[in-house]
Design a protein around this motif. Structure first.
Motif, PDB file in Angstrom:
ATOM      1  N   ALA A  66      18.875 -73.806 -85.224  1.00 23.96           N
ATOM      2  CA  ALA A  66      19.933 -74.983 -85.229  1.00 23.96           C
ATOM      3  C   ALA A  66      20.194 -75.368 -86.561  1.00 23.96           C
ATOM      4  O   ALA A  66      19.445 -75.310 -87.499  1.00 23.96           O
ATOM      5  N   GLY A  67      21.331 -76.043 -86.908  1.00 20.11           N
ATOM      6  CA  GLY A  67      21.750 -76.590 -88.416  1.00 20.11           C
ATOM      7  C   GLY A  67      22.073 -75.564 -89.285  1.00 20.11           C
ATOM      8  O   GLY A  67      22.271 -75.956 -90.433  1.00 20.11           O
ATOM      9  N   ALA A  68      22.467 -74.457 -88.915  1.00 20.71           N
ATOM     10  CA  ALA A  68      22.655 -73.105 -89.889  1.00 20.71           C
ATOM     11  C   ALA A  68      23.926 -73.409 -90.213  1.00 20.71           C
ATOM     12  O   ALA A  68      24.914 -74.212 -89.882  1.00 20.71           O
ATOM     13  N   VAL A  69      24.076 -72.929 -91.630  1.00 17.06           N
ATOM     14  CA  VAL A  69      25.400 -73.228 -92.472  1.00 17.06           C
ATOM     15  C   VAL A  69      25.927 -71.527 -92.432  1.00 17.06           C
ATOM     16  O   VAL A  69      25.350 -70.761 -92.793  1.00 17.06           O
ATOM     17  N   ALA A  70      27.098 -71.453 -92.002  1.00 19.24           N
ATOM     18  CA  ALA A  70      27.878 -70.043 -92.052  1.00 19.24           C
ATOM     19  C   ALA A  70      28.767 -70.111 -93.026  1.00 19.24           C
ATOM     20  O   ALA A  70      29.490 -70.941 -93.144  1.00 19.24           O
ATOM     21  N   THR A  71      29.060 -68.946 -93.247  1.00 14.17           N
ATOM     22  CA  THR A  71      30.190 -68.464 -94.280  1.00 14.17           C
ATOM     23  C   THR A  71      30.664 -66.887 -94.004  1.00 14.17           C
ATOM     24  O   THR A  71      29.945 -65.978 -93.378  1.00 14.17           O
ATOM     25  N   ARG A 177      24.229 -73.522 -82.800  1.00 12.50           N
ATOM     26  CA  ARG A 177      23.162 -72.950 -84.096  1.00 12.50           C
ATOM     27  C   ARG A 177      23.863 -73.532 -85.277  1.00 12.50           C
ATOM     28  O   ARG A 177      23.028 -73.861 -86.236  1.00 12.50           O
ATOM     29  N   VAL A 178      25.088 -73.335 -85.425  1.00 11.23           N
ATOM     30  CA  VAL A 178      25.880 -73.725 -86.650  1.00 11.23           C
ATOM     31  C   VAL A 178      26.340 -75.070 -87.008  1.00 11.23           C
ATOM     32  O   VAL A 178      27.273 -75.816 -86.052  1.00 11.23           O
ATOM     33  N   SER A 179      26.078 -75.621 -87.851  1.00  7.72           N
ATOM     34  CA  SER A 179      26.539 -77.005 -88.085  1.00  7.72           C
ATOM     35  C   SER A 179      27.752 -77.035 -89.134  1.00  7.72           C
ATOM     36  O   SER A 179      28.533 -78.009 -89.127  1.00  7.72           O
ATOM     37  N   ALA A 180      28.021 -76.128 -89.714  1.00  7.61           N
ATOM     38  CA  ALA A 180      29.229 -75.782 -90.682  1.00  7.61           C
ATOM     39  C   ALA A 180      29.490 -74.507 -90.945  1.00  7.61           C
ATOM     40  O   ALA A 180      28.814 -73.663 -91.027  1.00  7.61           O
TER      41      ALA A 180
END
Length: 405
Positions: A66-71, A177-180
């Protein structure tokens, strides 16, 4: 390593000798080598790679959670496209991770580098295929029935690649899972060139619709059929192209394009029986695109009837206007300020995976200056210096978003 060096590693994959530039499509001969490069690049940085059920790749720094930052971005291209549209966002993401690791940054939340499948939609006619399937914004069963130019269904292509079509579809647990998500992309225009700056954020993506047009006439002999006895769908298609141009020029900030035509049966001494055409329309607001389509189709029907032909139009996709998350964009802008100053947020007429994901989680974009202003063509470009500036901008962004609260 540098962004330029990372891009050089895939410079020979998917080159198009006929069109120039690159032709890289889902599950074609270039797909597996590009995916292998993604795996190698991730593993060299100590990232763990997984592929989801929709053929999207995820390289994780830290345990997925949880809270992952993806790019990231995409590895496919349009036919004869440039070297930067898509791969720049992935190469810059790996380089940003490398810079953060070199600085001994310890992320407080997981970071994922993504490569989304078939963003351009060049093989199966649906842009942002991987993210549309991931988010459930398209019906998986219907999407698997789509066919390419060789009449291969997406389901068959999926199986032939060694993947299971039963896994295709919405994946809410992964999205949760992705927060942004922040996507870096080469600019597709000349805004940054005119401003004299290397990077910016994005304000919005204007809406975008695609339609499949079928123009039916009467196939016949080119030498024996008098000109006044013809129902030639190629002539009708030419009139439709002009009708699109006229309609788009009559709407403020509109874009209208027919970029793909198929003539059936395609003989030099044969009057065609049918022409397949693909229409791309864009404007500032959703209603503007719909109104533009009605204007186009009215003009097209009149033009086709003038040649004694028939016209059918089928919507293939419609992407509504996206206004990127204001709070996230503000955080990205603040992260860039120490090196780049007050960067602007600019709108774009090009669709992106970040736009599809925006309906489900906060998204933002970074643009890297394109000195030619050309995109979707071999002349697309970015200087080595600007590519490295983009990686530094992305590293600063990830530091801000994945650092300690």
């Amino acid at each position: 390593m540098t962004v330029t060096a990372r891009l050089a590693e895939i410079a020979d994959i998917g080159r198009d000798a006929e069109r120039g530039g690159y032709s890289r499509h889902l599950f074609d001969a270039s797909d597996a080598p590009l995916r292998a490069w993604f795996h190698r690049s991730a593993e060299q940085l100590g990232l763990t790679v997984e592929e989801d059920g929709n053929a999207n790749l995820w390289a994780w720094w830290g345990e997925p959670g949880a809270g992952a930052v993806a790019t990231g971005s995409h590895l496919d291209s349009v036919p004869g496209g440039g070297a930067y549209d898509g791969p720049l966002g992935i190469a810059a993401a790996f380089e940003a991770v490398a810079q953060l690791r070199g600085a001994r940054f310890a992320p407080a939340r997981p970071i994922a580098v993504c490569a989304f499948a078939e963003e351009e939609g060049s093989r199966f006619g649906l842009p942002c295929l991987g993210t549309r399937l991931l988010t459930g914004s398209v019906d998986a069963a219907l999407t698997l029935q789509r066919v390419d130019a060789a009449s291969t269904t997406l389901a068959d292509a999926w199986r032939e690649s060694g993947r299971d079509p039963a896994r295709v579809g919405a994946d809410p647990a992964r999205l949760a899972r992705v927060s942004a998500f922040v996507e870096l992309h080469v600019e597709q225009g000349r805004d940054l060139v005119d401003r004299g700056i290397p990077v910016s954020t994005a304000a919005a993506i204007i809406p975008h619709g695609r339609w499949h047009l079928t123009i039916t006439g009467q196939g016949n002999h080119a030498g024996t059929t008098r000109m006044d006895q013809r129902a030639d769908p190629v002539v009708a298609a030419a009139r439709v192209v002009l009708a699109v141009q006229q309609a788009a020029r009559g709407h403020a900030e509109a874009r209208g394009t027919i970029g793909k035509l198929q003539v059936i049966p395609g003989g030099t001494n044969v009057i065609a029986s049918r022409v397949e055409a693909w229409l791309d329309l864009r404007a500032d607001r959703d209603d503007d695109v719909r109104a533009l389509f009605e204007t186009v189709i009215a003009g097209a029907r009149a033009a086709v009837a003038q040649e004694g032909c028939l016209l059918e139009a089928q919507e293939e996709s419609f992407t509504s206007r996206v206004d990127f998350d204001a709070a996230l964009t503000a955080r990205v802008t603040a992260a860039l300020a120490p090196e780049f100053g007050a960067v602007p947020a600019i709108p774009t007429g090009a669709g992106h995976d970040a736009g599809i994901l925006s309906a489900h989680l906060p998204t933002a974009m970074l643009f890297v200056r394109n000195p030619t202003g050309v995109s979707h063509a071999p002349e697309e470009g970015a200087s080595d210096e600007d590519c490295e500036a983009g990686a530094r901008a992305l590293a600063a962004t990830l530091h801000e978003l994945a650092g300690a609260p």
